[in-house]
Design a protein around this motif. Structure first.
Motif, PDB file in Angstrom:
ATOM      1  N   PHE A   1       0.826  -1.199   0.000  1.00 54.82           N
ATOM      2  CA  PHE A   1       0.000   0.000   0.000  1.00 54.82           C
ATOM      3  C   PHE A   1       0.864   1.254   0.000  1.00 54.82           C
ATOM      4  CE2 PHE A   1      -1.981   3.427   2.439  1.00 54.82           C
ATOM      5  CZ  PHE A   1      -3.095   3.675   1.655  1.00 54.82           C
ATOM      6  N   SER A   2       1.980   1.231   0.724  1.00 59.57           N
ATOM      7  CA  SER A   2       2.887   2.391   0.735  1.00 59.57           C
ATOM      8  C   SER A   2       3.399   2.681  -0.674  1.00 59.57           C
ATOM      9  CB  SER A   2       4.072   2.127   1.675  1.00 59.57           C
ATOM     10  OG  SER A   2       3.637   1.924   2.993  1.00 59.57           O
ATOM     11  N   ILE A   3       3.699   1.611  -1.421  1.00 61.11           N
ATOM     12  CA  ILE A   3       4.153   1.802  -2.806  1.00 61.11           C
ATOM     13  C   ILE A   3       3.023   2.367  -3.655  1.00 61.11           C
ATOM     14  CG2 ILE A   3       5.092   0.634  -4.843  1.00 61.11           C
ATOM     15  CD1 ILE A   3       6.304  -1.450  -2.976  1.00 61.11           C
ATOM     16  N   ILE A   4       1.814   1.857  -3.455  1.00 61.76           N
ATOM     17  CA  ILE A   4       0.654   2.363  -4.209  1.00 61.76           C
ATOM     18  C   ILE A   4       0.428   3.839  -3.903  1.00 61.76           C
ATOM     19  CG2 ILE A   4      -1.862   2.183  -4.437  1.00 61.76           C
ATOM     20  CD1 ILE A   4      -1.550  -0.851  -4.009  1.00 61.76           C
ATOM     21  N   MET A   5       0.602   4.240  -2.641  1.00 61.59           N
ATOM     22  CA  MET A   5       0.435   5.653  -2.278  1.00 61.59           C
ATOM     23  C   MET A   5       1.412   6.532  -3.046  1.00 61.59           C
ATOM     24  SD  MET A   5      -1.956   6.273   0.027  1.00 61.59           S
ATOM     25  CE  MET A   5      -1.462   7.698   0.966  1.00 61.59           C
ATOM     26  N   VAL A   6       2.639   6.041  -3.227  1.00 59.92           N
ATOM     27  CA  VAL A   6       3.646   6.805  -3.982  1.00 59.92           C
ATOM     28  C   VAL A   6       3.233   6.924  -5.443  1.00 59.92           C
ATOM     29  CG1 VAL A   6       6.039   6.786  -4.800  1.00 59.92           C
ATOM     30  CG2 VAL A   6       5.530   6.217  -2.417  1.00 59.92           C
ATOM     31  N   LEU A   7       2.790   5.801  -6.023  1.00 57.73           N
ATOM     32  CA  LEU A   7       2.469   5.774  -7.450  1.00 57.73           C
ATOM     33  C   LEU A   7       1.207   6.548  -7.793  1.00 57.73           C
ATOM     34  CD1 LEU A   7       3.268   2.027  -8.271  1.00 57.73           C
ATOM     35  CD2 LEU A   7       4.672   4.023  -8.801  1.00 57.73           C
ATOM     36  N   THR A   8       0.262   6.633  -6.844  1.00 58.41           N
ATOM     37  CA  THR A   8      -1.035   7.263  -7.136  1.00 58.41           C
ATOM     38  C   THR A   8      -1.174   8.636  -6.489  1.00 58.41           C
ATOM     39  OG1 THR A   8      -2.073   6.167  -5.241  1.00 58.41           O
ATOM     40  CG2 THR A   8      -2.155   5.010  -7.364  1.00 58.41           C
ATOM     41  N   ASP A   9      -0.054   9.179  -5.970  1.00 64.41           N
ATOM     42  CA  ASP A   9      -0.089  10.481  -5.315  1.00 64.41           C
ATOM     43  C   ASP A   9      -1.182  10.512  -4.246  1.00 64.41           C
ATOM     44  OD1 ASP A   9       0.618  13.079  -4.754  1.00 64.41           O
ATOM     45  OD2 ASP A   9      -0.658  13.948  -6.312  1.00 64.41           O
ATOM     46  N   GLY A  10      -1.108   9.539  -3.344  1.00 57.77           N
ATOM     47  CA  GLY A  10      -2.066   9.467  -2.245  1.00 57.77           C
ATOM     48  C   GLY A  10      -3.450   9.056  -2.675  1.00 57.77           C
ATOM     49  N   LEU A  11      -3.537   8.124  -3.612  1.00 56.93           N
ATOM     50  CA  LEU A  11      -4.800   7.566  -4.128  1.00 56.93           C
ATOM     51  C   LEU A  11      -5.629   8.617  -4.873  1.00 56.93           C
ATOM     52  CD1 LEU A  11      -5.950   5.361  -1.071  1.00 56.93           C
ATOM     53  CD2 LEU A  11      -4.436   4.749  -2.965  1.00 56.93           C
TER      54      LEU A  11
ATOM     55  N   THR B   1      -4.561   9.798  -8.203  1.00 51.69           N
ATOM     56  CA  THR B   1      -4.411   9.634  -9.647  1.00 51.69           C
ATOM     57  C   THR B   1      -4.034   8.190  -9.975  1.00 51.69           C
ATOM     58  OG1 THR B   1      -2.052  10.218  -9.570  1.00 51.69           O
ATOM     59  CG2 THR B   1      -3.610  12.026  -9.905  1.00 51.69           C
ATOM     60  N   ASN B   2      -4.203   7.838 -11.243  1.00 56.43           N
ATOM     61  CA  ASN B   2      -3.757   6.538 -11.785  1.00 56.43           C
ATOM     62  C   ASN B   2      -4.435   5.330 -11.147  1.00 56.43           C
ATOM     63  OD1 ASN B   2      -1.897   7.853 -13.488  1.00 56.43           O
ATOM     64  ND2 ASN B   2      -0.354   7.876 -11.861  1.00 56.43           N
ATOM     65  N   MET B   3      -5.554   5.503 -10.478  1.00 54.99           N
ATOM     66  CA  MET B   3      -6.219   4.375  -9.836  1.00 54.99           C
ATOM     67  C   MET B   3      -6.766   3.369 -10.856  1.00 54.99           C
ATOM     68  SD  MET B   3      -5.905   4.750  -6.600  1.00 54.99           S
ATOM     69  CE  MET B   3      -7.116   3.599  -5.986  1.00 54.99           C
ATOM     70  N   GLN B   4      -6.965   3.816 -12.092  1.00 50.96           N
ATOM     71  CA  GLN B   4      -7.504   2.918 -13.125  1.00 50.96           C
ATOM     72  C   GLN B   4      -6.542   1.806 -13.510  1.00 50.96           C
ATOM     73  OE1 GLN B   4      -6.530   6.018 -13.541  1.00 50.96           O
ATOM     74  NE2 GLN B   4      -5.561   6.393 -15.538  1.00 50.96           N
ATOM     75  N   TYR B   5      -5.278   1.939 -13.088  1.00 48.86           N
ATOM     76  CA  TYR B   5      -4.292   0.903 -13.437  1.00 48.86           C
ATOM     77  C   TYR B   5      -4.259  -0.245 -12.421  1.00 48.86           C
ATOM     78  CZ  TYR B   5      -2.603   4.561 -16.570  1.00 48.86           C
ATOM     79  OH  TYR B   5      -2.506   5.535 -17.540  1.00 48.86           O
ATOM     80  N   LEU B   6      -4.923  -0.053 -11.271  1.00 48.31           N
ATOM     81  CA  LEU B   6      -4.922  -1.105 -10.237  1.00 48.31           C
ATOM     82  C   LEU B   6      -6.108  -2.040 -10.439  1.00 48.31           C
ATOM     83  CD1 LEU B   6      -3.938   1.031  -7.127  1.00 48.31           C
ATOM     84  CD2 LEU B   6      -2.564  -0.742  -8.219  1.00 48.31           C
ATOM     85  N   THR B   7      -6.115  -2.710 -11.579  1.00 47.40           N
ATOM     86  CA  THR B   7      -7.199  -3.619 -11.929  1.00 47.40           C
ATOM     87  C   THR B   7      -6.685  -4.630 -12.936  1.00 47.40           C
ATOM     88  OG1 THR B   7      -9.321  -3.771 -13.092  1.00 47.40           O
ATOM     89  CG2 THR B   7      -7.947  -1.885 -13.610  1.00 47.40           C
ATOM     90  N   ILE B   8      -7.316  -5.795 -12.985  1.00 46.16           N
ATOM     91  CA  ILE B   8      -6.896  -6.801 -13.971  1.00 46.16           C
ATOM     92  C   ILE B   8      -7.272  -6.377 -15.386  1.00 46.16           C
ATOM     93  CG2 ILE B   8      -6.947  -8.718 -12.341  1.00 46.16           C
ATOM     94  CD1 ILE B   8      -9.655  -9.515 -13.536  1.00 46.16           C
TER      95      ILE B   8
END
Length: 808
Positions: free
Chosen positions: A565-575, A577-584
């Protein structure tokens, strides 16, 4: 090996040149701990009080150590235990040099990340590197302490068994385990509190990460190499029972000393370092989450102080429960002629769990009666931790269903072996492992489900992604009775070694031994009872070694969720942006999920291959050099040669595995960030079930052999031979591949936190080129992990025979 390192380090520097630097400040900035009051004192003052409790824990652990050292022991047994310790020292020194080489790789990446990318001044980068070395030193130091304690305890346990009463045979290994557990948790917590209290706030976050990476690196090396070493020695020693029809731990077998060293290298050194790392990394994961997901600085302080207060209470709960248990069990069994060795250990685990739960609610009510304006938050967070704390007692009970000498699954393995021999023995063990993975999965999901349900009751008011925090607290709760969890895990290697020390001392053959012991120690010898108690107690040790493994692997997976989750927070600027990429639906994410499974199965094969080849070499040497006629003991030279073979193949196997994990992490982080997230999730999930399956299958095979030997008294029969084959198949299952999943998952996730941030600073073309280079390097070592580790002599002999057959 050093030549490989010297060539690879410049390569890392060259490949790092394209990384673009960024001059932003550290993301993990600690708030002012003195800004919030708890029970009339500041948060800082409360945590400083925690330092005193940690110091008292160290005093308690050292006092038990002193008590162990002063227990009576016959010189013949003391000589054996000291020889085991000397071989363990040689092994640890060799491993220490090896770990420092591995630190060179990780240190290079940290310098690139913090120095070039983050533009930290040199003093700050050096500080972070120092804390990574402290993490390694902590893992290494508690491992060394563990073997010293265990090699004191093994000879004292063996000698105490001769008194003809079972209680001392139980009490001494548990005392040793509590010494290790209390020292381990107290040192780890003391070091983390020092970072929290005395390191400048802008340094502390990166220092926590550096410390955790160092812990994880040390634990990975010691756990993997120790697991390979111990099973090479164990298989080499055990197979001699079939080949030469000799007894367990026959003093004439050169493999027995190596086996005893391996019991400490794999079942003491590895778990001690692993436990130290597990408690540290789980804490770092929760600290990272709080700093990234909680916006209000006051709530951050409340949660940080509360988390550390809970960690301090685990020492209090465990020590108090141990002392109560000691009084209760001494009253029940001190003068008993027989006892169920598992019963008092089970009582201790449940007592500690219940005490920990009670303290969790009381301390939470006192420290956080109001959190973020919500007066009900204290019991909600306590309930989530309780789900994990109860797991520390429930999971061992589930494991015993599949591994205890009394379990139906273990009995099924024995029954299948009567007519089906080794084939049905192996199949029945695989069945037990598969069923255990199902039930353990259901238990873990249920406990995490409780955490999720409670997190939905208002936690979103004070933090982002409350379910992830709840999962982290469940993992934290798994560790809620840390010293006792480590103690029952450490119980096994002492009981195993005690049997070996008894046989290697050849005390029964010493002239005038009865009169000597009566004169010097004041009791009459009881050889038959001693051997029975030691063998029966070893079965209990096997069971409780098995119960600790799922707790640690479960913690790794649930804790890894928080770190991911810490890595996801970095990649999504705190959830945001880019949330559409966290899906199959995002293809790279799905491909990452598939890749993680591939790496887990490669790791399983590579670690077992190292054991297989090393065991072949050990068996080859032992068969050529064992002297059964006219000798009472194997020569020390031959015994040390077997230790040398085990060390050689343990390091070769570990080297290949580390470099594949290292370069795969870099490659997949560079390839695509969300592919990498899928990869991390996948190795956690695949690793969880692979580890549970292998650990419990191995435990079932191990205790099936114990039933045949102790209860059925069938040594030297075809049934015994079948059970030995099953046990040797299970050896690398339970003590090599499965247990090493834990540090591998956490090291990959922690190191991935740095790797993915490095990768996000590059242009797409550069990322793809570097991904291809790193992946190519990793594939070279994947290839080497089998083709470079084959049993070459056997392969060549087969090829020669085939060529001769074709020529004829």
């Amino acid at each position: 090996m050093q030549n490989i390192f010297r060539r690879a380090l410049p390569l890392l520097a060259i490949l790092a040149l394209p990384f673009a630097a960024r001059a932003d400040e550290a993301k993990l900035i600690l708030p002012d701990l003195g800004s919030v009051s708890f029970l009339g004192m500041s948060g800082r003052s409360l945590l400083e009080l925690g330092l005193i409790i940690c110091a008292l824990g160290l005093i308690f652990g050292s006092r038990i150590f002193t008590q162990l050292k002063s227990l009576p022991v016959h010189r013949s047994m003391l000589e054996v235990s000291e020889l085991i310790y000397e071989t363990c020292k040689t092994y640890l020194i060799t491993q220490g040099k090896f770990i420092l080489i591995l630190e060179g790789f990780i240190g290079a990446i940290m310098v690139i990340y913090f120095g070039w990318l983050r533009h930290f001044e040199a003093a700050k980068v050096i500080t972070i590197l120092v804390f990574s070395l402290l993490g390694i030193g902590g893992s290494y130091g508690v491992a060394w302490f563990g073997i010293r304690v265990n090699t004191f305890a093994n000879s004292r346990t063996a000698f105490a068994s001769l008194m003809g009463k079972p209680f001392p045979t139980y009490a001494i290994p548990l005392k040793a385990g509590m010494s290790i557990g209390t020292m381990l948790i107290s040192i780890e917590l003391l070091m983390m509190l020092c970072i929290l209290l005395f390191v400048p706030v802008d340094y502390a976050g990166p220092c926590f990460i550096g410390f955790a990476i160092g812990e994880s690196l040390g634990a990975s090396a010691l756990r993997i190499a120790g697991g390979i070493f111990t099973k090479i020695a164990d298989i080499g020693s055990d197979l001699m029972k079939i080949v030469f029809n000799i007894k367990e731990d026959d003093a004439r077998n050169p493999g027995v000393i190596a086996d005893c060293t391996g019991d400490n290298a794999g079942d003491s050194v590895g778990p001690s370092a692993d436990g130290f790392e597990t408690y540290g990394v789980t804490g770092v994961a929760l600290i990272s989450f709080i700093l990234l997901a909680v916006r209000d600085p006051m709530v951050q302080v409340q949660l940080l102080v509360w988390i550390f207060a809970m960690r301090i209470m685990m020492i209090v709960a465990s020590v108090g429960s141990y002392l109560i248990n000691e009084i209760v069990q001494r009253g029940r069994f001190a003068n008993a002629d027989r006892m169920n060795f598992e019963a008092p250990l089970t009582f201790l685990v449940w007592l500690t769990s219940l005490v920990s739960v009670a303290l969790t609610f009381v301390v939470s009510y006192l420290l956080i009666p109001n959190l973020g304006g919500d007066s009900s938050m204290w019991w909600k967070l306590s309930l989530i931790i309780t789900a994990g704390t109860l797991a520390g007692a429930i999971i061992p009970e589930v494991v015993k269903v599949f591994t205890s000498v009394e379990s139906a699954h273990v009995r099924e393995v024995v029954t299948a072996s009567r007519e089906g021999g080794a084939s049905l023995n192996v199949l029945s063990g695989l069945t037990a492992g598969n069923f255990s993975a199902y039930w353990m999965g259901i238990v873990i999901v249920s406990l995490m489900g409780i955490g999720f349900f409670v997190s939905a009751q208002g936690l979103s008011q004070v933090m982002l992604a409350p379910a992830v925090f709840a999962f982290g607290l469940v993992a934290f709760g798994f560790l809620g009775m840390g010293p006792v969890t480590i103690a029952v895990d450490s119980y096994g290697p002492v009981t195993d070694n005690a049997q070996s020390v008894y046989e290697l001392s050849i005390i029964e053959q010493l002239p005038g031994i009865e009169a000597e012991v009566k004169r010097d120690f004041g009791f009459d010898l009881s050889f038959d009872k001693a051997k029975h108690f030691l063998e029966e107690n070893d079965g209990a040790g096997n069971t409780f070694k098995a119960t600790a493994k799922p707790v640690l692997i479960g913690t790794a997976v649930v804790g890894a969720t928080t770190m991911i989750f810490s890595i996801i927070m970095v990649l999504t600027d705190g959830l945001r942006t880019n949330m559409q990429y966290l899906t199959i639906l995002h293809a790279p994410f799905l491909l990452g999920l598939i890749t993680g499974g591939a790496v887990i199965y490669w790791f399983t094969g590579a670690s077992i291959q190292a054991v297989s080849t090393g065991a072949y070499r050990a068996v080859e040497f032992i068969k050529a050099n064992i002297k059964l006629e006219g000798a009472t003991k194997a020569s020390i030279t031959d015994s040390k040669k077997v230790v040398e073979i085990c060390t050689q193949y343990a390091q070769r196997g570990m080297w290949n595995i580390f470099l594949v994990v290292f370069f795969s992490t870099l490659a997949f982080a560079c390839l695509e960030s969300y592919y990498f997230i899928g990869y991390l999730i996948s190795i956690a999930l695949f690793g969880l079930y692979q580890a549970i399956f292998m650990a419990n299958a191995g435990g079932a095979w191990d205790n099936a052999k114990k039933v045949v030997e102790v209860e059925l008294k069938s040594k030297g029969t075809p049934l015994h031979a079948a059970s030995v084959v099953g046990d040797t198949v299970g050896d690398p299952f339970k003590d090599t591949s499965s247990v090493a999943m834990n540090p591998i998952i956490k090291f990959t996730t922690l190191f991935g936190l740095l790797a993915v941030e490095l990768a996000t600073e590059m242009q797409t073309g550069t990322r793809l080129v570097l991904a291809a280079i790193f992946f190519a390097i990793s594939v070279v070592f994947v290839w080497r992990s089998f083709y470079g580790m084959r049993i070459q002599a056997g392969v060549r002999a087969t090829q020669t025979e085939r060529a001769a057959a074709r020529a004829a």
